[in-house]
Scaffold this motif. Structure first.
Motif, PDB file in Angstrom:
ATOM      1  N   ASN A  42      14.642  18.536  15.257  1.00 19.51           N
ATOM      2  CA  ASN A  42      14.273  18.290  16.859  1.00 19.51           C
ATOM      3  C   ASN A  42      15.782  17.375  17.974  1.00 19.51           C
ATOM      4  O   ASN A  42      15.320  16.875  18.919  1.00 19.51           O
ATOM      5  N   HIS A  89      10.201  15.111  24.175  1.00 18.43           N
ATOM      6  CA  HIS A  89       8.946  15.601  24.261  1.00 18.43           C
ATOM      7  C   HIS A  89       9.304  17.070  25.094  1.00 18.43           C
ATOM      8  O   HIS A  89      10.028  17.491  25.698  1.00 18.43           O
ATOM      9  N   THR A  90       8.571  18.606  24.432  1.00 17.32           N
ATOM     10  CA  THR A  90       8.448  20.139  25.184  1.00 17.32           C
ATOM     11  C   THR A  90       7.205  19.430  25.548  1.00 17.32           C
ATOM     12  O   THR A  90       5.706  19.749  24.493  1.00 17.32           O
ATOM     13  N   TYR A  91       6.714  20.683  26.253  1.00 18.63           N
ATOM     14  CA  TYR A  91       6.088  20.976  27.234  1.00 18.63           C
ATOM     15  C   TYR A  91       5.818  22.734  27.631  1.00 18.63           C
ATOM     16  O   TYR A  91       6.676  23.400  28.100  1.00 18.63           O
ATOM     17  N   SER A  92       4.513  24.095  26.870  1.00 19.66           N
ATOM     18  CA  SER A  92       4.414  24.285  27.129  1.00 19.66           C
ATOM     19  C   SER A  92       3.838  25.439  27.981  1.00 19.66           C
ATOM     20  O   SER A  92       2.416  24.909  28.167  1.00 19.66           O
ATOM     21  N   GLN A 135       8.521  27.195  28.876  1.00 23.31           N
ATOM     22  CA  GLN A 135       9.134  25.585  28.773  1.00 23.31           C
ATOM     23  C   GLN A 135      10.211  24.951  29.591  1.00 23.31           C
ATOM     24  O   GLN A 135      10.968  25.192  29.734  1.00 23.31           O
ATOM     25  N   ARG A 189      11.260  20.230  28.927  1.00 25.18           N
ATOM     26  CA  ARG A 189      11.496  19.078  27.977  1.00 25.18           C
ATOM     27  C   ARG A 189      12.455  18.407  28.882  1.00 25.18           C
ATOM     28  O   ARG A 189      13.221  18.377  29.124  1.00 25.18           O
ATOM     29  N   ASN A 236      14.409  14.627  27.086  1.00 24.19           N
ATOM     30  CA  ASN A 236      14.295  13.964  26.485  1.00 24.19           C
ATOM     31  C   ASN A 236      14.728  12.102  26.325  1.00 24.19           C
ATOM     32  O   ASN A 236      16.126  12.761  26.916  1.00 24.19           O
TER      33      ASN A 236
END
Length: 95
Positions: free
Chosen positions: A20, A33-36, A47, A49, A51
């Motif tokens: 990651n 965090h990654t949002y899809s 997507q 994200r 960080n």
């Protein structure tokens, strides 16, 4: 006396963080965090994200929020009794 499960867990955790891209110096404090968003038929995925490496950003945000609340109390003879959020701090340009 070392625990073999602790060593295995630590090794797996290290591999996970490396995959990651969490910097080694941020292992004790980070938020990656990654949002899809996926279409109903699965043919399209979007997507995004964020960080955060380290804890400094959180500490600075907390300091900014305390300063914002102090100004609210001073300006109005007492802050309005309500729930404030970091959006209030951002909108006031206090960051």
């Amino acid at each position: 006396h070392s625990n073999p499960f602790h060593s295995l867990f630590s090794a797996l955790l290290s591999v996970s963080f490396q995959l990651n891209c969490v910097p080694e110096d941020a292992l004790n404090g980070h938020a990656f965090h990654t949002y899809s968003l996926v279409s109903g038929d699965g043919s399209v995925e979007f997507q995004f994200r964020h960080n955060v490496a380290g804890r400094r950003m959180y500490a600075e945000g907390t300091t900014d929020a305390v300063g914002y609340l102090a100004k609210q109390i001073q300006a109005k003879g007492g802050a309005t009794q309500r729930i404030y959020s970091m959006v209030d701090v951002l909108n006031a340009g206090a960051l």
